[in-house]
Design a protein around this motif. Structure first.
Motif, PDB file in Angstrom:
ATOM      1  N   UNK A  86       0.844  -1.190   0.000  1.00 50.08           N
ATOM      2  CA  UNK A  86       0.000   0.000   0.000  1.00 50.08           C
ATOM      3  C   UNK A  86       0.876   1.237   0.000  1.00 50.08           C
ATOM      4  N   UNK A  87       0.666   2.116  -0.972  1.00 55.19           N
ATOM      5  CA  UNK A  87       1.336   3.410  -0.991  1.00 55.19           C
ATOM      6  C   UNK A  87       0.417   4.414  -0.297  1.00 55.19           C
ATOM      7  N   UNK A  88       0.711   4.817   0.943  1.00 53.86           N
ATOM      8  CA  UNK A  88      -0.216   5.663   1.697  1.00 53.86           C
ATOM      9  C   UNK A  88      -0.369   7.076   1.150  1.00 53.86           C
ATOM     10  N   UNK A  89       0.538   7.472   0.244  1.00 51.66           N
ATOM     11  CA  UNK A  89       0.454   8.834  -0.314  1.00 51.66           C
ATOM     12  C   UNK A  89      -0.345   8.889  -1.612  1.00 51.66           C
ATOM     13  N   UNK A  90      -0.700   7.729  -2.184  1.00 51.40           N
ATOM     14  CA  UNK A  90      -1.435   7.725  -3.456  1.00 51.40           C
ATOM     15  C   UNK A  90      -2.784   8.428  -3.314  1.00 51.40           C
ATOM     16  N   UNK A  91      -3.164   9.130  -4.378  1.00 51.56           N
ATOM     17  CA  UNK A  91      -4.439   9.841  -4.365  1.00 51.56           C
ATOM     18  C   UNK A  91      -4.502  10.900  -3.285  1.00 51.56           C
ATOM     19  N   UNK A  92      -3.355  11.611  -3.084  1.00 45.51           N
ATOM     20  CA  UNK A  92      -3.278  12.629  -2.028  1.00 45.51           C
ATOM     21  C   UNK A  92      -3.668  12.078  -0.662  1.00 45.51           C
ATOM     22  N   UNK A  93      -3.188  10.871  -0.376  1.00 42.58           N
ATOM     23  CA  UNK A  93      -3.434  10.262   0.933  1.00 42.58           C
ATOM     24  C   UNK A  93      -4.672   9.383   0.997  1.00 42.58           C
ATOM     25  N   UNK A  94      -5.372   9.214  -0.129  1.00 43.56           N
ATOM     26  CA  UNK A  94      -6.609   8.419  -0.134  1.00 43.56           C
ATOM     27  C   UNK A  94      -6.348   6.954   0.210  1.00 43.56           C
ATOM     28  N   UNK A  95      -5.198   6.419  -0.208  1.00 38.06           N
ATOM     29  CA  UNK A  95      -4.892   5.012   0.077  1.00 38.06           C
ATOM     30  C   UNK A  95      -4.876   4.742   1.580  1.00 38.06           C
ATOM     31  N   UNK A  96      -4.238   5.626   2.322  1.00 36.16           N
ATOM     32  CA  UNK A  96      -4.153   5.444   3.769  1.00 36.16           C
ATOM     33  C   UNK A  96      -5.529   5.540   4.418  1.00 36.16           C
ATOM     34  N   UNK A  97      -6.332   6.496   3.953  1.00 34.31           N
ATOM     35  CA  UNK A  97      -7.675   6.678   4.517  1.00 34.31           C
ATOM     36  C   UNK A  97      -8.589   5.497   4.202  1.00 34.31           C
ATOM     37  N   UNK A  98      -8.459   4.944   2.994  1.00 35.02           N
ATOM     38  CA  UNK A  98      -9.357   3.873   2.556  1.00 35.02           C
ATOM     39  C   UNK A  98      -8.893   2.488   2.978  1.00 35.02           C
ATOM     40  N   UNK A  99      -7.657   2.364   3.450  1.00 34.78           N
ATOM     41  CA  UNK A  99      -7.137   1.040   3.754  1.00 34.78           C
ATOM     42  C   UNK A  99      -7.998   0.264   4.758  1.00 34.78           C
ATOM     43  N   UNK A 100      -8.473   0.851   5.860  1.00 35.08           N
ATOM     44  CA  UNK A 100      -9.309   0.057   6.780  1.00 35.08           C
ATOM     45  C   UNK A 100     -10.532  -0.562   6.090  1.00 35.08           C
ATOM     46  N   UNK A 101     -11.175   0.196   5.189  1.00 37.34           N
ATOM     47  CA  UNK A 101     -12.325  -0.336   4.461  1.00 37.34           C
ATOM     48  C   UNK A 101     -11.900  -1.411   3.468  1.00 37.34           C
ATOM     49  N   UNK A 102     -10.755  -1.205   2.807  1.00 40.30           N
ATOM     50  CA  UNK A 102     -10.237  -2.200   1.866  1.00 40.30           C
ATOM     51  C   UNK A 102      -9.868  -3.486   2.617  1.00 40.30           C
ATOM     52  N   UNK A 103      -9.239  -3.330   3.766  1.00 41.51           N
ATOM     53  CA  UNK A 103      -8.863  -4.475   4.606  1.00 41.51           C
ATOM     54  C   UNK A 103     -10.098  -5.292   4.968  1.00 41.51           C
ATOM     55  N   UNK A 104     -11.129  -4.609   5.406  1.00 40.76           N
ATOM     56  CA  UNK A 104     -12.372  -5.281   5.794  1.00 40.76           C
ATOM     57  C   UNK A 104     -12.992  -6.020   4.617  1.00 40.76           C
ATOM     58  N   UNK A 105     -12.975  -5.389   3.430  1.00 40.50           N
ATOM     59  CA  UNK A 105     -13.548  -6.009   2.240  1.00 40.50           C
ATOM     60  C   UNK A 105     -12.746  -7.240   1.812  1.00 40.50           C
ATOM     61  N   UNK A 106     -11.432  -7.182   1.922  1.00 43.61           N
ATOM     62  CA  UNK A 106     -10.597  -8.338   1.585  1.00 43.61           C
ATOM     63  C   UNK A 106     -10.918  -9.522   2.500  1.00 43.61           C
ATOM     64  N   UNK A 107     -11.097  -9.250   3.784  1.00 46.86           N
ATOM     65  CA  UNK A 107     -11.490 -10.303   4.730  1.00 46.86           C
ATOM     66  C   UNK A 107     -12.865 -10.854   4.353  1.00 46.86           C
ATOM     67  N   UNK A 108     -13.782  -9.944   4.015  1.00 50.77           N
ATOM     68  CA  UNK A 108     -15.149 -10.328   3.641  1.00 50.77           C
ATOM     69  C   UNK A 108     -15.144 -11.229   2.405  1.00 50.77           C
ATOM     70  N   UNK A 109     -14.217 -10.954   1.468  1.00 52.98           N
ATOM     71  CA  UNK A 109     -14.139 -11.761   0.248  1.00 52.98           C
ATOM     72  C   UNK A 109     -13.168 -12.946   0.390  1.00 52.98           C
ATOM     73  N   UNK A 110     -12.836 -13.261   1.650  1.00 58.01           N
ATOM     74  CA  UNK A 110     -12.083 -14.482   1.988  1.00 58.01           C
ATOM     75  C   UNK A 110     -10.656 -14.526   1.445  1.00 58.01           C
ATOM     76  N   UNK A 111     -10.001 -13.362   1.407  1.00 53.06           N
ATOM     77  CA  UNK A 111      -8.585 -13.323   1.041  1.00 53.06           C
ATOM     78  C   UNK A 111      -7.721 -13.653   2.253  1.00 53.06           C
TER      79      UNK A 111
END
Length: 304
Positions: free
Chosen positions: A9-34
């Motif tokens: 994860x590049x936390x600076x991508x999208x003017x910091x959007x990656x860092x902000x969205x990571x908790x939601x992305x993490x949750x979705x990855x777990x939800x999709x059984x990754x």
């Protein structure tokens, strides 16, 4: 060989959007059984070290969370390590960046839930990769979308000032830069062709889009073993402004002052003393003379 995914994860991508969205992305990855491990990049080029460590641990399935620069660094990490199991490595993308140009070629959604579904399906394409060798430094750089020298590199060098404008950043940088850029004297050799003289820019394309959605190469094909070359000797600000739509629908490449070619390798020699920037996938990688060759069907990318 690990069946788990490694996520960078590049936390600076999208003017910091990656860092902000990571908790939601993490949750979705777990939800999709990754099953996965992940790491944040902490400095420029850190992703190269992270990916190399992951490959050494046996990971073959990689996810980038970031923009075009993050994908570029992951590709360079994989190919610079030259793993024996290269054909088994798959790269997926959750796009969060300024331009997100590479993913447009493959219609990968910017909605992270949809992007994760695409990755889970593991449909792959084996794409060509460009290899750029800079003479003065001896550096070898790989690119998966588009490289260029001249005005293109000049704009990329300035575009960070306009990152807050999102996909319009490159376009704004181009318009602002057009009046100040001094054309470079280049000699470009490929096949049996030599182009020489004051040059606005040379683009070397694999993917379809660059500069925040512009279509600046005429007939790119990411799996045909050939670069799509765009050569522009000179252009005026008035021509650009009167052809804005053409920049985004590809018609700009059909104008008489634009020359288009296909080749698998080329040599570029800078004939003047001013520094002439080279960019690859929207990253400044150096300046001066260089050679470019194509690596046909070099890396597996997960696409829609």
């Amino acid at each position: 060989m690990s069946t788990k995914w490694f996520i960078v994860i590049n936390p600076t991508s999208g003017n910091g959007a990656s860092k902000k969205k990571w908790p939601a992305i993490y949750t979705e990855l777990i939800h999709q059984n990754f099953e996965f491990e992940f790491a944040f990049t902490e400095y420029e080029k850190h992703s190269i070290i992270l990916i190399q460590n992951a490959l050494n641990k046996g990971f073959t399935k990689i996810i980038c969370v970031g923009g075009d620069g993050t994908i570029h660094n992951v590709v360079n990490a994989v190919l610079s390590l030259n793993p024996k199991n290269l054909q088994q490595i798959k790269i997926g993308i959750i796009p969060i960046g300024t331009g997100n140009d590479w993913v447009k070629t493959y219609h990968i959604s910017k909605d992270y839930k949809e992007a994760i579904k695409i990755i889970k399906a593991e449909k792959t394409i084996v794409q060509d990769i460009g290899k750029l060798q800079i003479k003065c430094s001896g550096k070898e750089i790989y690119f998966n979308n588009l490289a260029g020298i001249g005005f293109d590199g000049y704009v990329v060098n300035k575009v960070h000032k306009y990152k807050n404008l999102g996909f319009l950043a490159y376009f704004t940088g181009a318009i602002v830069s057009l009046t100040s850029y001094k054309r470079s004297n280049l000699k470009i050799v490929f096949n049996k062709t030599t182009l020489q003289g004051k040059t606005l820019m040379l683009l070397i394309g694999i993917g379809t889009y660059s500069g925040g959605g512009m279509r600046l190469t005429q007939n790119p094909n990411a799996i045909d073993g050939l670069f799509d070359i765009t050569y522009v000797n000179k252009i005026t600000l008035f021509t650009i402004l009167s052809n804005i739509r053409g920049l985004f629908n590809g018609n700009i490449t059909k104008l008489k002052f634009v020359q288009n070619y296909k080749t698998s390798n080329l040599k570029v020699i800078v004939l003047d003393t001013q520094e002439t920037y080279i960019q690859a996938d929207g990253e400044i990688i150096g300046s001066g003379n260089f050679n470019v060759s194509i690596l046909p069907k070099a890396i597996n990318f997960i696409v829609a």
